[in-house]
Design an enzyme around this catalytic site. Structure first.
Site, PDB file in Angstrom:
ATOM      1  N   GLY A  14       0.777  -1.296  -0.142  1.00 29.28           N
ATOM      2  CA  GLY A  14       0.035  -0.141  -0.089  1.00 29.28           C
ATOM      3  C   GLY A  14       0.984   1.386  -0.060  1.00 29.28           C
ATOM      4  O   GLY A  14       0.290   2.305   0.464  1.00 29.28           O
ATOM      5  N   ASN A  16       1.822   2.936  -2.782  1.00 29.24           N
ATOM      6  CA  ASN A  16       0.936   3.945  -3.603  1.00 29.24           C
ATOM      7  C   ASN A  16      -0.349   4.315  -2.832  1.00 29.24           C
ATOM      8  O   ASN A  16      -0.578   5.670  -3.157  1.00 29.24           O
ATOM      9  CB  ASN A  16       0.635   3.188  -5.106  1.00 29.24           C
ATOM     10  CG  ASN A  16       1.700   3.317  -5.696  1.00 29.24           C
ATOM     11  OD1 ASN A  16       2.395   4.425  -6.247  1.00 29.24           O
ATOM     12  ND2 ASN A  16       2.559   2.012  -6.079  1.00 29.24           N
ATOM     13  N   MET A  92      -3.839  -7.381  -6.803  1.00 29.89           N
ATOM     14  CA  MET A  92      -3.054  -8.374  -7.608  1.00 29.89           C
ATOM     15  C   MET A  92      -4.376  -9.634  -8.137  1.00 29.89           C
ATOM     16  O   MET A  92      -4.039 -10.652  -8.350  1.00 29.89           O
ATOM     17  CB  MET A  92      -2.244  -9.295  -6.738  1.00 29.89           C
ATOM     18  CG  MET A  92      -1.126  -8.278  -6.267  1.00 29.89           C
ATOM     19  SD  MET A  92      -0.297  -7.616  -7.887  1.00 29.89           S
ATOM     20  CE  MET A  92       0.661  -9.096  -8.419  1.00 29.89           C
ATOM     21  N   ARG A  93      -5.479  -9.150  -8.223  1.00 26.03           N
ATOM     22  CA  ARG A  93      -6.419 -10.031  -8.927  1.00 26.03           C
ATOM     23  C   ARG A  93      -6.869  -9.682 -10.292  1.00 26.03           C
ATOM     24  O   ARG A  93      -7.360  -8.435 -10.190  1.00 26.03           O
ATOM     25  CB  ARG A  93      -7.759  -9.994  -8.066  1.00 26.03           C
ATOM     26  CG  ARG A  93      -7.795 -11.020  -6.827  1.00 26.03           C
ATOM     27  CD  ARG A  93      -8.444 -12.390  -7.224  1.00 26.03           C
ATOM     28  NE  ARG A  93      -7.919 -13.465  -6.641  1.00 26.03           N
ATOM     29  CZ  ARG A  93      -7.663 -14.820  -6.722  1.00 26.03           C
ATOM     30  NH1 ARG A  93      -8.002 -14.804  -8.120  1.00 26.03           N
ATOM     31  NH2 ARG A  93      -7.297 -15.439  -6.203  1.00 26.03           N
ATOM     32  N   ILE A  94      -7.077 -10.499 -11.029  1.00 22.27           N
ATOM     33  CA  ILE A  94      -7.664 -10.146 -12.410  1.00 22.27           C
ATOM     34  C   ILE A  94      -9.317  -9.759 -12.358  1.00 22.27           C
ATOM     35  O   ILE A  94      -9.886 -10.602 -11.764  1.00 22.27           O
ATOM     36  CB  ILE A  94      -7.328 -11.240 -13.319  1.00 22.27           C
ATOM     37  CG1 ILE A  94      -5.846 -11.457 -13.538  1.00 22.27           C
ATOM     38  CG2 ILE A  94      -8.163 -10.856 -14.829  1.00 22.27           C
ATOM     39  CD1 ILE A  94      -5.185 -10.605 -14.331  1.00 22.27           C
ATOM     40  N   ASN A 109      -5.127   2.539 -13.092  1.00 20.58           N
ATOM     41  CA  ASN A 109      -4.174   1.455 -12.573  1.00 20.58           C
ATOM     42  C   ASN A 109      -2.797   2.107 -12.697  1.00 20.58           C
ATOM     43  O   ASN A 109      -2.574   2.925 -13.536  1.00 20.58           O
ATOM     44  CB  ASN A 109      -4.136   0.116 -13.435  1.00 20.58           C
ATOM     45  CG  ASN A 109      -3.236  -0.854 -12.944  1.00 20.58           C
ATOM     46  OD1 ASN A 109      -3.251  -1.160 -11.650  1.00 20.58           O
ATOM     47  ND2 ASN A 109      -2.435  -1.395 -13.689  1.00 20.58           N
ATOM     48  N   HIS A 111       1.261   0.866 -13.139  1.00 19.12           N
ATOM     49  CA  HIS A 111       1.950  -0.422 -13.521  1.00 19.12           C
ATOM     50  C   HIS A 111       3.329   0.165 -13.446  1.00 19.12           C
ATOM     51  O   HIS A 111       3.755   1.017 -14.184  1.00 19.12           O
ATOM     52  CB  HIS A 111       1.440  -1.158 -14.858  1.00 19.12           C
ATOM     53  CG  HIS A 111       2.544  -2.023 -15.503  1.00 19.12           C
ATOM     54  ND1 HIS A 111       1.955  -3.212 -14.950  1.00 19.12           N
ATOM     55  CD2 HIS A 111       3.382  -2.049 -16.254  1.00 19.12           C
ATOM     56  CE1 HIS A 111       2.828  -4.156 -15.395  1.00 19.12           C
ATOM     57  NE2 HIS A 111       3.626  -3.551 -16.333  1.00 19.12           N
ATOM     58  N   ASP A 147      -2.898  -4.625 -18.442  1.00 20.30           N
ATOM     59  CA  ASP A 147      -1.952  -3.568 -18.533  1.00 20.30           C
ATOM     60  C   ASP A 147      -1.892  -3.042 -19.656  1.00 20.30           C
ATOM     61  O   ASP A 147      -1.027  -2.609 -20.503  1.00 20.30           O
ATOM     62  CB  ASP A 147      -0.639  -4.084 -18.208  1.00 20.30           C
ATOM     63  CG  ASP A 147      -0.397  -4.729 -16.881  1.00 20.30           C
ATOM     64  OD1 ASP A 147      -1.157  -3.965 -15.805  1.00 20.30           O
ATOM     65  OD2 ASP A 147       0.487  -5.683 -16.510  1.00 20.30           O
TER      66      ASP A 147
END
Ligand code: GRF
Length: 214
Positions: A14, A16, A92-94, A109, A111, A147
Site C-alpha cells: 500500500g 501507492n 493483484m486479482r484479475i 491503474n 503499472h 496492463d
C-alpha cells in the site's frame, strides 16, 4: 468544488495508497479517498487506511463462488460508498470484463513499467535483462487486456550501472509515488479526456511525462 469520491483497491504493502492518502490530505487537492478495499485481510495498506480514518473493507476471493460473485461484491461495496473513480494500487486479482466495462473510464491503474513495454509481472528484472536505458511507471485507464488502456501519466527513471531488480524497483517506486497523485489530480480536475482510446490533457495529446534524473 466537491472532491472526487475515490475508492482504492489494494492487495499488499500500500505504498501507492499512502502516496494518494498524503496527496488527499493537502488542502485544495481535488479528490478524497472514501473507501479502501483489499482482497487480503493481512494487507499492510489496510493499516495505512485505518490510520488515515478511511473506511476499509476486505473482499476475499475465496469467500465467493466464482469471479462474477467476487466482482459483484466489489461493485456493490464501491456503489454503497458512492465511489466515482476506482484506483487500482497493487491490486493483484484479475477483474472480469463485466466489472471493467462497468467502470469504463472510471478506473485507473498504476503499472511498474513504461507501457506498452513490459506488461505483466517481474517488470524490473525483465527491463534489466532487455538492457533498456530508462524504465519507469505508467498510470492508465483500465481496459480488458491486462496492463493496456489510455495512458495518463508516465514517470521514467534511468537504469544505472550496478542496478539489480530491487534497486531499480526502489527508484521506480519513488516516481510511482509522484505519478499516481498527479494522475488522480488531473482526472479529478476534469482535465483528462479519452478520445478513441487516447488521452488528451487540457486539450493536448497525453500522456504527461515525469522524467526523473536519478
Ligand atoms: C507497485 O509497484 C505498483 O506499480 C504495482 O504493484 C506495486 C504495489 O506497491 N501495480 P504498493 O502496494 O503500492 O506499495
Amino acid at each position: 468544488m466537491a472532491r472526487l469520491r475515490t475508492g482504492v483497491l489494494i492487495s499488499g504493502r500500500g505504498s501507492n495508497l499512502q502516496a494518494l492518502i498524503d496527496a488527499c490530505a493537502v488542502g485544495g487537492y481535488p479528490a478524497e479517498i472514501v473507501l479502501v478495499i483489499s482482497n487480503r485481510a493481512d494487507a499492510q495498506g489496510l493499516e495505512r487506511a485505518t490510520r488515515a480514518k478511511i473506511p476499509t473493507r476486505v473482499v476475499a476471493y475465496r469467500d465467493f463462488a466464482d469471479r462474477d460473485a467476487f466482482d459483484a461484491a466489489l461493485d456493490s461495496a464501491l456503489k454503497e460508498a458512492r465511489v466515482e473513480l476506482v484506483c487500482l494500487a497493487g491490486f493483484m486479482r484479475i477483474l472480469g470484463s463485466g466489472f471493467i466495462d462497468a467502470w469504463h473510464d472510471r478506473m485507473i491503474n498504476i503499472h511498474p513499467s513504461l507501457l506498452p513495454e513490459f506488461p505483466g509481472l517481474d517488470t524490473h528484472a525483465r527491463a534489466l535483462a532487455a538492457g533498456v536505458k530508462r524504465h519507469g511507471c505508467t498510470v492508465h485507464f483500465v481496459r480488458n487486456a491486462v496492463d493496456s488502456g489510455p495512458i495518463i501519466v508516465q514517470g521514467s527513471v534511468p537504469v544505472l550501472p550496478g542496478d539489480d531488480a530491487d534497486k531499480l524497483a526502489a527508484r521506480v517506486l519513488a516516481v510511482e509515488h509522484r505519478a499516481y497523485p498527479l494522475a488522480l489530480r488531473l482526472v479529478a480536475e476534469g482535465r483528462v479526456r479519452v478520445l478513441r482510446d487516447n488521452v488528451e490533457i487540457d486539450g493536448r495529446p497525453g500522456p504527461v511525462r515525469l522524467d526523473a534524473v536519478a
